[in-house]
Write a protein that holds these residues in place. Structure first.
Motif, PDB file in Angstrom:
ATOM      1  N   PHE A 109      -6.277  -1.967  -3.221  1.00  0.00           N
ATOM      2  CA  PHE A 109      -5.406  -1.347  -4.174  1.00  0.00           C
ATOM      3  C   PHE A 109      -6.627  -0.111  -4.508  1.00  0.00           C
ATOM      4  CE2 PHE A 109      -6.075  -5.905  -4.708  1.00  0.00           C
ATOM      5  CZ  PHE A 109      -5.421  -5.813  -5.520  1.00  0.00           C
ATOM      6  N   SER A 110      -5.407   1.226  -5.390  1.00  0.00           N
ATOM      7  CA  SER A 110      -5.935   1.621  -5.096  1.00  0.00           C
ATOM      8  C   SER A 110      -6.512   2.514  -7.108  1.00  0.00           C
ATOM      9  CB  SER A 110      -5.042   3.360  -4.948  1.00  0.00           C
ATOM     10  OG  SER A 110      -3.889   3.071  -5.800  1.00  0.00           O
ATOM     11  N   ILE A 111      -7.302   3.442  -7.079  1.00  0.00           N
ATOM     12  CA  ILE A 111      -7.849   3.649  -8.718  1.00  0.00           C
ATOM     13  C   ILE A 111      -7.424   4.594  -8.600  1.00  0.00           C
ATOM     14  CG2 ILE A 111      -9.594   3.482 -10.279  1.00  0.00           C
ATOM     15  CD1 ILE A 111     -10.353   0.928  -9.047  1.00  0.00           C
ATOM     16  N   ASN A 112      -6.729   4.892  -9.841  1.00  0.00           N
ATOM     17  CA  ASN A 112      -6.341   6.833  -9.785  1.00  0.00           C
ATOM     18  C   ASN A 112      -6.775   6.810 -11.084  1.00  0.00           C
ATOM     19  OD1 ASN A 112      -5.071   6.465  -7.607  1.00  0.00           O
ATOM     20  ND2 ASN A 112      -3.144   5.711  -8.393  1.00  0.00           N
ATOM     21  N   TYR A 113      -7.450   7.834 -11.395  1.00  0.00           N
ATOM     22  CA  TYR A 113      -7.443   9.158 -12.473  1.00  0.00           C
ATOM     23  C   TYR A 113      -6.914   9.820 -12.503  1.00  0.00           C
ATOM     24  CZ  TYR A 113     -10.321  10.988 -16.328  1.00  0.00           C
ATOM     25  OH  TYR A 113     -10.487  11.529 -17.569  1.00  0.00           O
ATOM     26  N   MET A 114      -5.715  10.273 -13.888  1.00  0.00           N
ATOM     27  CA  MET A 114      -5.256  10.622 -14.067  1.00  0.00           C
ATOM     28  C   MET A 114      -5.624  12.080 -15.395  1.00  0.00           C
ATOM     29  SD  MET A 114      -2.171   8.488 -13.577  1.00  0.00           S
ATOM     30  CE  MET A 114      -3.120   6.581 -14.052  1.00  0.00           C
ATOM     31  N   THR A 115      -5.961  13.243 -15.291  1.00  0.00           N
ATOM     32  CA  THR A 115      -6.676  14.181 -15.734  1.00  0.00           C
ATOM     33  C   THR A 115      -6.095  14.401 -16.930  1.00  0.00           C
ATOM     34  OG1 THR A 115      -6.252  15.480 -14.558  1.00  0.00           O
ATOM     35  CG2 THR A 115      -8.647  14.476 -14.209  1.00  0.00           C
ATOM     36  N   ALA A 116      -4.232  14.248 -17.251  1.00  0.00           N
ATOM     37  CA  ALA A 116      -3.867  14.802 -18.535  1.00  0.00           C
ATOM     38  C   ALA A 116      -3.792  14.507 -19.051  1.00  0.00           C
ATOM     39  CB  ALA A 116      -2.560  15.488 -17.696  1.00  0.00           C
ATOM     40  N   ASN A 117      -3.680  12.519 -19.534  1.00  0.00           N
ATOM     41  CA  ASN A 117      -4.118  11.683 -19.948  1.00  0.00           C
ATOM     42  C   ASN A 117      -5.517  10.669 -20.554  1.00  0.00           C
ATOM     43  OD1 ASN A 117      -3.523  10.324 -18.369  1.00  0.00           O
ATOM     44  ND2 ASN A 117      -1.509   9.610 -19.131  1.00  0.00           N
ATOM     45  N   ASN A 118      -6.430  11.142 -19.489  1.00  0.00           N
ATOM     46  CA  ASN A 118      -6.840  10.241 -19.553  1.00  0.00           C
ATOM     47  C   ASN A 118      -7.286   8.827 -19.381  1.00  0.00           C
ATOM     48  OD1 ASN A 118      -9.374  12.656 -19.540  1.00  0.00           O
ATOM     49  ND2 ASN A 118      -8.826  12.449 -21.850  1.00  0.00           N
ATOM     50  N   ARG A 119      -6.690   8.223 -18.388  1.00  0.00           N
ATOM     51  CA  ARG A 119      -5.324   7.291 -18.009  1.00  0.00           C
ATOM     52  C   ARG A 119      -6.450   6.289 -16.812  1.00  0.00           C
ATOM     53  NH1 ARG A 119      -3.712   4.869 -22.183  1.00  0.00           N
ATOM     54  NH2 ARG A 119      -2.416   3.391 -21.524  1.00  0.00           N
ATOM     55  N   VAL A 120      -6.385   5.477 -16.553  1.00  0.00           N
ATOM     56  CA  VAL A 120      -6.777   4.950 -15.380  1.00  0.00           C
ATOM     57  C   VAL A 120      -5.665   3.359 -14.711  1.00  0.00           C
ATOM     58  CG1 VAL A 120      -8.292   3.582 -14.089  1.00  0.00           C
ATOM     59  CG2 VAL A 120      -9.376   5.336 -15.265  1.00  0.00           C
ATOM     60  N   SER A 121      -5.307   4.042 -13.937  1.00  0.00           N
ATOM     61  CA  SER A 121      -4.311   2.733 -12.978  1.00  0.00           C
ATOM     62  C   SER A 121      -4.783   2.878 -12.351  1.00  0.00           C
ATOM     63  CB  SER A 121      -2.673   3.359 -12.766  1.00  0.00           C
ATOM     64  OG  SER A 121      -2.694   4.184 -14.003  1.00  0.00           O
ATOM     65  N   VAL A 122      -4.441   1.264 -11.737  1.00  0.00           N
ATOM     66  CA  VAL A 122      -4.775  -0.091 -10.342  1.00  0.00           C
ATOM     67  C   VAL A 122      -3.434  -0.185 -10.304  1.00  0.00           C
ATOM     68  CG1 VAL A 122      -5.475  -2.398  -9.540  1.00  0.00           C
ATOM     69  CG2 VAL A 122      -6.825  -0.416 -11.884  1.00  0.00           C
ATOM     70  N   TYR A 123      -3.413   0.924  -8.738  1.00  0.00           N
ATOM     71  CA  TYR A 123      -2.533  -0.140  -7.950  1.00  0.00           C
ATOM     72  C   TYR A 123      -2.479  -0.669  -6.515  1.00  0.00           C
ATOM     73  CZ  TYR A 123       0.364   4.741 -10.381  1.00  0.00           C
ATOM     74  OH  TYR A 123       0.766   5.319 -11.455  1.00  0.00           O
ATOM     75  N   GLY A 124      -1.550  -1.400  -6.511  1.00  0.00           N
ATOM     76  CA  GLY A 124      -1.499  -2.358  -5.149  1.00  0.00           C
ATOM     77  C   GLY A 124      -0.484  -3.081  -4.490  1.00  0.00           C
ATOM     78  N   SER A 125      -0.342  -3.573  -3.550  1.00  0.00           N
ATOM     79  CA  SER A 125       1.283  -3.317  -3.101  1.00  0.00           C
ATOM     80  C   SER A 125       1.751  -4.725  -3.246  1.00  0.00           C
ATOM     81  CB  SER A 125       0.968  -3.941  -1.918  1.00  0.00           C
ATOM     82  OG  SER A 125       0.649  -4.966  -1.300  1.00  0.00           O
ATOM     83  N   LYS A 126       3.978  -4.273  -3.007  1.00  0.00           N
ATOM     84  CA  LYS A 126       4.031  -5.499  -3.842  1.00  0.00           C
ATOM     85  C   LYS A 126       3.991  -6.969  -3.228  1.00  0.00           C
ATOM     86  CE  LYS A 126       9.146  -6.086  -4.729  1.00  0.00           C
ATOM     87  NZ  LYS A 126       8.842  -6.703  -6.185  1.00  0.00           N
ATOM     88  N   LYS A 127       4.698  -7.904  -4.053  1.00  0.00           N
ATOM     89  CA  LYS A 127       4.864  -8.992  -3.583  1.00  0.00           C
ATOM     90  C   LYS A 127       5.173  -9.894  -3.910  1.00  0.00           C
ATOM     91  CE  LYS A 127       0.375  -8.223  -1.312  1.00  0.00           C
ATOM     92  NZ  LYS A 127       0.800  -8.379  -0.410  1.00  0.00           N
ATOM     93  N   ILE A 128       5.839 -10.743  -2.921  1.00  0.00           N
ATOM     94  CA  ILE A 128       7.528 -12.124  -2.658  1.00  0.00           C
ATOM     95  C   ILE A 128       6.527 -13.123  -3.637  1.00  0.00           C
ATOM     96  CG2 ILE A 128       8.577 -13.046  -1.388  1.00  0.00           C
ATOM     97  CD1 ILE A 128       9.050 -10.778   0.283  1.00  0.00           C
ATOM     98  N   ASN A 129       5.064 -13.263  -2.804  1.00  0.00           N
ATOM     99  CA  ASN A 129       4.985 -14.938  -3.331  1.00  0.00           C
ATOM    100  C   ASN A 129       4.320 -14.649  -4.942  1.00  0.00           C
ATOM    101  OD1 ASN A 129       2.584 -16.822  -3.186  1.00  0.00           O
ATOM    102  ND2 ASN A 129       2.429 -17.224  -1.510  1.00  0.00           N
ATOM    103  N   ALA A 130       4.761 -15.385  -5.381  1.00  0.00           N
ATOM    104  CA  ALA A 130       3.708 -15.067  -7.003  1.00  0.00           C
ATOM    105  C   ALA A 130       2.353 -15.833  -7.226  1.00  0.00           C
ATOM    106  CB  ALA A 130       4.900 -17.251  -7.832  1.00  0.00           C
ATOM    107  N   ASP A 131       2.259 -16.230  -6.749  1.00  0.00           N
ATOM    108  CA  ASP A 131       0.460 -17.579  -6.807  1.00  0.00           C
ATOM    109  C   ASP A 131       0.022 -15.828  -6.420  1.00  0.00           C
ATOM    110  OD1 ASP A 131       0.930 -19.513  -6.934  1.00  0.00           O
ATOM    111  OD2 ASP A 131       1.494 -20.127  -5.148  1.00  0.00           O
TER     112      ASP A 131
END
Length: 160
Positions: free
Chosen positions: A121-143
């Motif tokens: 996962f990656s956690i990105n901090y955007m200084t312009a709007n003081n937001r933190v986002s968590v990114y991951g990869s796309k998964k096909i399996n619903a579980d």
């Protein structure tokens, strides 16, 4: 006739070897236990770890939250020292500017005890709007996708 003789000899030799191996394994002494320790032969660099995490595939935003007074170093310490979660655990954290790459070991389903799956996962901090986002990869399996959403929620709670 000669070919048949060779085949019988080869089969006899194989049977003899199997009997010898079986005899030697049964007569092995239990008291001759030898402990071996494993040394680290090669330690990956941070760049190699990031390459193994396949960070280019971390393009699906699973969770976003606002965060005042965010510090990437404080978030790293929080995740490594204070944030203990039984549903997954953090194996590695690498920081690049305002981005934190995290290798997580987890189970599917999320609450299971066998944590044999790895994910990045990656956690990105955007200084312009003081937001933190968590990114991951796309998964096909619903579980697996459900587990990723739950991990992202836990990570965002921990750092915001």
């Amino acid at each position: 006739m000669e070919v048949l003789s060779i085949i019988i000899s080869v089969i006899g030799l194989i049977v003899h070897l199997i009997q010898k191996a079986d005899t030697s394994s049964n007569s092995a002494s239990v008291s001759s236990y030898r402990d071996t320790t494993y040394e680290v032969v090669y330690e990956f660099t941070e760049e190699e770890k990031l390459e193994n995490m396949n960070i280019d595939s971390l393009n699906i935003c699973y969770k976003t939250a606002g965060s005042a007074n965010f510090s990437i170093e404080k978030a790293r310490r929080t995740l490594l020292n204070n944030y203990v979660e039984t549903d997954f655990y953090i194996d590695e954290i690498i920081i690049r500017q305002n981005c934190m790459y995290i290798k997580v070991l987890h189970s599917i389903p999320f609450k299971s005890t066998n944590k044999c799956y790895g994910a990045a996962f990656s956690i990105n901090y955007m200084t312009a709007n003081n937001r933190v986002s968590v990114y991951g990869s796309k998964k096909i399996n619903a579980d697996e996708e459900q587990v990723f959403k739950q991990i992202a929620s836990e990570l965002i709670i921990a750092v915001s």
